[in-house]
Scaffold this motif. Structure first.
Motif, PDB file in Angstrom:
ATOM      1  N   LEU A 103       1.826   1.977  -6.911  1.00 12.24           N
ATOM      2  CA  LEU A 103       1.787   0.710  -7.275  1.00 12.24           C
ATOM      3  C   LEU A 103       0.567  -0.350  -7.089  1.00 12.24           C
ATOM      4  O   LEU A 103       0.394  -1.445  -7.882  1.00 12.24           O
ATOM      5  CB  LEU A 103       3.016   0.166  -6.356  1.00 12.24           C
ATOM      6  CG  LEU A 103       4.299   0.810  -6.782  1.00 12.24           C
ATOM      7  CD1 LEU A 103       5.409   0.352  -5.712  1.00 12.24           C
ATOM      8  CD2 LEU A 103       4.690   0.383  -8.216  1.00 12.24           C
ATOM      9  N   ALA A 104      -0.117  -0.057  -6.030  1.00 15.48           N
ATOM     10  CA  ALA A 104      -1.280  -0.849  -5.895  1.00 15.48           C
ATOM     11  C   ALA A 104      -2.311  -0.575  -6.848  1.00 15.48           C
ATOM     12  O   ALA A 104      -3.076  -1.614  -7.358  1.00 15.48           O
ATOM     13  CB  ALA A 104      -1.892  -0.605  -4.697  1.00 15.48           C
ATOM     14  N   LEU A 106      -1.643   0.261  -9.909  1.00 18.92           N
ATOM     15  CA  LEU A 106      -1.142  -0.386 -11.047  1.00 18.92           C
ATOM     16  C   LEU A 106      -1.361  -1.976 -11.059  1.00 18.92           C
ATOM     17  O   LEU A 106      -1.719  -2.798 -12.385  1.00 18.92           O
ATOM     18  CB  LEU A 106       0.282  -0.159 -11.389  1.00 18.92           C
ATOM     19  CG  LEU A 106       1.007  -0.800 -12.534  1.00 18.92           C
ATOM     20  CD1 LEU A 106       0.441  -0.072 -13.754  1.00 18.92           C
ATOM     21  CD2 LEU A 106       2.433  -0.318 -12.528  1.00 18.92           C
ATOM     22  N   LEU A 107      -1.306  -2.481 -10.090  1.00 20.49           N
ATOM     23  CA  LEU A 107      -1.495  -3.833 -10.003  1.00 20.49           C
ATOM     24  C   LEU A 107      -2.907  -4.040  -9.993  1.00 20.49           C
ATOM     25  O   LEU A 107      -3.235  -5.269 -10.895  1.00 20.49           O
ATOM     26  CB  LEU A 107      -0.875  -4.420  -8.692  1.00 20.49           C
ATOM     27  CG  LEU A 107       0.613  -4.493  -8.551  1.00 20.49           C
ATOM     28  CD1 LEU A 107       1.023  -4.946  -7.089  1.00 20.49           C
ATOM     29  CD2 LEU A 107       1.373  -5.470  -9.546  1.00 20.49           C
ATOM     30  N   TYR A 108      -3.899  -3.377  -9.490  1.00 23.74           N
ATOM     31  CA  TYR A 108      -5.214  -3.474  -9.785  1.00 23.74           C
ATOM     32  C   TYR A 108      -5.611  -3.448 -11.028  1.00 23.74           C
ATOM     33  O   TYR A 108      -6.439  -4.057 -11.396  1.00 23.74           O
ATOM     34  CB  TYR A 108      -5.970  -2.569  -8.787  1.00 23.74           C
ATOM     35  CG  TYR A 108      -7.263  -2.680  -8.954  1.00 23.74           C
ATOM     36  CD1 TYR A 108      -8.059  -3.643  -8.401  1.00 23.74           C
ATOM     37  CD2 TYR A 108      -8.103  -1.819  -9.793  1.00 23.74           C
ATOM     38  CE1 TYR A 108      -9.475  -3.606  -8.613  1.00 23.74           C
ATOM     39  CE2 TYR A 108      -9.477  -1.954 -10.082  1.00 23.74           C
ATOM     40  CZ  TYR A 108     -10.223  -2.722  -9.190  1.00 23.74           C
ATOM     41  OH  TYR A 108     -11.400  -2.670  -9.462  1.00 23.74           O
ATOM     42  N   ALA A 110      -3.703  -3.704 -13.940  1.00 27.63           N
ATOM     43  CA  ALA A 110      -3.291  -5.031 -14.443  1.00 27.63           C
ATOM     44  C   ALA A 110      -3.954  -6.058 -14.414  1.00 27.63           C
ATOM     45  O   ALA A 110      -4.275  -6.895 -15.004  1.00 27.63           O
ATOM     46  CB  ALA A 110      -1.622  -4.910 -14.278  1.00 27.63           C
ATOM     47  N   GLY A 111      -4.241  -6.337 -13.033  1.00 29.29           N
ATOM     48  CA  GLY A 111      -5.020  -7.587 -12.729  1.00 29.29           C
ATOM     49  C   GLY A 111      -6.251  -7.527 -13.273  1.00 29.29           C
ATOM     50  O   GLY A 111      -7.232  -8.552 -13.638  1.00 29.29           O
ATOM     51  N   SER A 115      -5.190  -8.424 -17.313  1.00 28.72           N
ATOM     52  CA  SER A 115      -4.798  -9.946 -17.020  1.00 28.72           C
ATOM     53  C   SER A 115      -4.940 -10.927 -18.155  1.00 28.72           C
ATOM     54  O   SER A 115      -4.094 -11.629 -18.597  1.00 28.72           O
ATOM     55  CB  SER A 115      -5.323 -10.257 -15.802  1.00 28.72           C
ATOM     56  OG  SER A 115      -6.705 -10.276 -15.932  1.00 28.72           O
TER      57      SER A 115
END
Length: 381
Positions: A103-104, A106-108, A110-111, A115
């Motif tokens: 999840l970390a 994926l967020l990185y 995506a960001g 973004s």
């Protein structure tokens, strides 16, 4: 007689005088009145149980969501147990750690990567819907953006009634946190909770309860494993087709290919409806690059859904659960209207558990009928 005499002495009445008083709220001597009272009591308890279930439906749905999350963790821990000789607690900890790392990442990703695309995505969709409305009006179809927004508002209002209630009491993040915590507790020590549930049942029902629970757990793990594999496969194939293969056909990649791949994977968790939503978004983005690109995205969507319907689902999930598509869609619509997005996500697992319970009930009845037939045959001879 001794009890009646004691009752008469305590009340100051003789046993004969106590019997002459007839029925009372504490003692009903007439068997017909007692039978009707028992029937009324059963109906009152049933209606009360239904009302309590409706009142607590949000909490019960959150608990079921925790059970689904626990099944995911349990499946990962069981897979690790085949290669790592560790205790269950350590295996659950490893699964949770790997999940947090993913999840970390994926967020990185995506960001840092998509973004900008995510910020432009709503505007692009709105522009494409506006172009679609203009084309429909040119064909003589009376439709406007305000009408579509009104329909969407009515649908979201109807589908989110209970979801907003849960959000008002606990909040969306708090509810998710509680689901995760309960799911972790269930995954770490599932046997203790199973024994606790079985303890409240009659002794002659406990073996059947354990068999039903084991079959439900097996079905849930297989269903979720198939869903996760299908999600990953659909997301990866979508990204490859839109980013790498599109330049070979339409001379340029489809815009927002990475974002569309992630959305396709996420929406794939909800069968039928999720595919329709992700496909509509893909086609709208495709037509923003021209007619050729739009037609190409339609072809990609059809190929992905064909693979999902004839390869992924039959090989992984359908062989285990074998749910009729129309029944799944009906369950999703009902759960979506009652509980919003949460109900839509949990409709398929809930339907699978109901199916397992009904199958176990049918098997138990068939076994009882065979035993009765054997006993009658033995008595007849």
């Amino acid at each position: 007689m001794a009890a009646e005499s004691a009752a008469g002495d305590q009340s100051g009445l003789s046993p004969e005088e106590a019997r002459d008083l007839g029925t009372s709220p504490a003692r009903i001597s007439d068997p017909r009145i007692r039978h009707e009272y028992q029937r009324a009591f059963i109906w009152a308890v049933t209606i009360g149980a239904v009302a309590l279930t409706v009142y607590l439906s949000s909490a019960l749905l959150a608990i079921f969501g925790a059970m689904v999350f626990a099944a995911l963790i349990d499946g990962g821990a069981r897979l690790l147990g085949r290669v790592l000789p560790l205790s269950r607690g350590w295996r659950v900890a490893i699964v949770l750690t790997l999940t947090l790392i993913f999840l970390a990442w994926l967020l990185y990703f995506a960001g840092s990567t998509i973004s900008t695309e995510a910020a432009l995505f709503p505007e692009l969709i709105q522009n494409q819907i506006g172009a679609l409305i203009v084309w429909a009006q040119s064909q003589g179809i009376d439709v406007s953006l305000s009408q579509l927004q009104g329909y969407a508002g009515q649908m979201s209002s109807g589908m989110g009634t209970v979801t907003r209630a849960v959000g008002g009491i606990l909040g969306g993040l708090t509810t998710t946190f509680l689901i995760a915590i309960i799911g972790i507790y269930l995954a770490v020590e599932p046997r203790s909770y199973e024994r606790g549930m079985a303890w409240m049942l009659p002794r002659n029902k406990r073996d059947g309860f354990f068999e039903t629970i084991q079959r439900m757990g097996f079905t849930m793990r297989r269903l979720l494993a198939g869903r996760l594999i299908g999600m990953a496969a659909q997301g990866f194939i979508t990204y490859v087709a839109l980013a790498w293969l599109a330049p070979l056909v339409v001379e340029e990649p489809v815009p927002m290919a990475a974002l569309l791949g992630i959305l396709t994977a996420l929406f794939a968790f909800v069968p039928n409806l999720g595919a329709i939503i992700s496909g509509a978004l893909m086609v709208l983005v495709g037509f923003s690059g021209g007619v050729d690109m739009g037609l190409y995205t339609i072809a990609v969507y059809l190929v992905i859904q064909t693979l999902d319907g004839y390869v992924f689902t039959p090989m992984i999930a359908k062989k285990t659960v074998d749910l009729a598509p129309a029944l799944v869609l009906a369950m999703q619509l009902i759960m979506g209207i009652l509980f919003g997005v949460i109900g839509l996500l949990l409709a398929d697992p809930l339907l699978a558990m109901i199916k397992v319970a009904l199958e176990r009930r049918a098997e138990s009845n068939a076994t009882s009928e065979r035993v009765d037939a054997v006993i009658k045959a033995a008595g007849g001879t």
